[in-house]
Every structure is written in structure tokens, then in C-alpha cells.
Design a protein around this motif. Structure first.
Motif, mmCIF file in Angstrom:
data_model
loop_
_atom_site.group_PDB
_atom_site.id
_atom_site.type_symbol
_atom_site.label_atom_id
_atom_site.label_comp_id
_atom_site.label_asym_id
_atom_site.label_seq_id
_atom_site.Cartn_x
_atom_site.Cartn_y
_atom_site.Cartn_z
ATOM 1 N N SER A 1 0.928 -1.015 0.039
ATOM 2 C CA SER A 1 -0.167 0.348 0.230
ATOM 3 C C SER A 1 0.995 1.403 0.247
ATOM 4 N N VAL A 2 -0.037 2.850 -0.020
ATOM 5 C CA VAL A 2 1.211 3.983 -0.633
ATOM 6 C C VAL A 2 1.419 4.193 1.244
ATOM 7 N N GLY A 3 0.629 3.638 2.268
ATOM 8 C CA GLY A 3 0.820 4.227 3.090
ATOM 9 C C GLY A 3 2.013 3.291 3.937
ATOM 10 N N LYS A 4 2.472 1.931 2.802
ATOM 11 C CA LYS A 4 3.225 0.674 3.751
ATOM 12 C C LYS A 4 4.700 1.444 3.210
ATOM 13 N N LEU A 5 4.982 2.162 2.222
ATOM 14 C CA LEU A 5 5.639 2.652 1.411
ATOM 15 C C LEU A 5 6.320 3.827 1.586
ATOM 16 N N LEU A 6 4.820 4.841 2.076
ATOM 17 C CA LEU A 6 5.551 6.295 3.239
ATOM 18 C C LEU A 6 6.304 5.950 4.579
ATOM 19 N N GLY A 7 5.545 4.336 4.901
ATOM 20 C CA GLY A 7 6.237 3.639 6.225
ATOM 21 C C GLY A 7 7.565 4.151 6.088
ATOM 22 N N GLN A 8 8.022 3.429 4.818
ATOM 23 C CA GLN A 8 9.226 2.858 4.565
ATOM 24 C C GLN A 8 10.285 3.769 4.471
ATOM 25 N N ALA A 9 9.525 4.525 3.544
ATOM 26 C CA ALA A 9 10.833 5.660 3.421
ATOM 27 C C ALA A 9 10.780 6.796 4.494
#
Length: 140
Positions: free
Chosen positions: A25-33
Motif C-alpha cells: 500500500s501507499v501507507g507501507k511505502l511512506l512508512g518505509q521512506a
């Protein structure tokens, strides 16, 4: 209204390489960033404080670029390391959407674009449609 800022001839930037082949999800990618940014800022503050200070005194630009596989992400790491560019990759803990240990992103910089190895300069900006399939799979 404030005066427009004059663009600098050379500007330190950071680039975030994001894997587009992962069903996240976009949320997962934002967390990883955010993980990558936090850890890289700490590393650069410790190892190259003058570089970080110069970066922070400017607009702190960050560019998100796409890579299509773990192998491509690992090449980003190798190219940055060989050029002496600070970098930080993130491996997911595997608590929600993907397998533990999956490499998701690599943040590199601060650096001047003209000093990047050619492979890193050729990376393209991430577009919405590049990970739409992954988002659909993650939400299914």
C-alpha cells in the motif's frame, strides 16, 4: 507575498528509490521512506555533518524514483556506495503486507546530480501508474 527564490546552479538532493514490483500500500511505502530518511539523516549527521548542514540550509529536495526489482534496488546501493554517496536501504519487518527481510526502498544522498554515477542519474521519477497494480493486490 514573498520574493521568488532564485534557483541555485547546483543543489544537493536526496533520491528515494522505490521498488514498483511489490504488492504494498501507499501507507507501507511512506512508512518505509520514513525509516530510510530517519536512519540516513542520523548516519550523515555522524559521518558527514558539514554535508548534512549544507543540505539542510537549502530547500532539502527529495526525488522519488522507480526501480522494478530487488536486483535493481541492490544496484542502486552498489552504485551509491562505489561513488561514496551516503545511502540507506530498508528491509521490512514483515508484520503486515510483505515477507520479513524484503528490501523495499533505498534513499541516497545528499549529493549533486552531476556527481551521480550514470546509472543513478538515469533513474526515472516514480509515476502513479507504476505501482497501481501493487496497491490493488495489497488491498485485495
Amino acid at each position: 507575498m514573498s520574493d521568488p527564490v532564485e534557483p541555485k546552479a547546483r543543489e544537493l538532493k536526496m533520491w528515494l528509490a522505490v521498488r514498483t514490483d511489490l504488492p504494498v500500500s501507499v501507507g507501507k511505502l511512506l512508512g518505509q521512506a520514513m525509516h530510510a530518511a530517519g536512519w540516513l539523516h542520523l548516519r550523515v549527521a555522524s559521518e558527514k555533518p558539514a554535508l548534512l548542514q549544507e543540505y539542510l540550509e537549502d530547500a532539502t529536495p527529495k526525488i522519488v524514483v522507480a526501480v522494478t526489482s530487488e536486483e535493481a534496488l541492490e544496484r542502486v546501493e552498489r552504485e551509491a556506495a562505489a561513488a561514496g554517496i551516503p545511502h540507506q536501504s530498508v528491509r521490512d519487518a514483515g508484520r503486515s503486507e510483505i515477507e520479513p527481510g524484503t528490501k523495499t526502498v533505498c534513499l541516497f544522498g545528499p549529493a549533486y546530480r552531476d556527481e551521480l554515477p550514470s546509472y543513478l542519474r538515469r533513474l526515472r521519477t516514480l509515476q502513479n501508474n507504476q505501482f497501481t497494480a501493487g496497491i490493488a493486490e495489497a488491498s485485495a
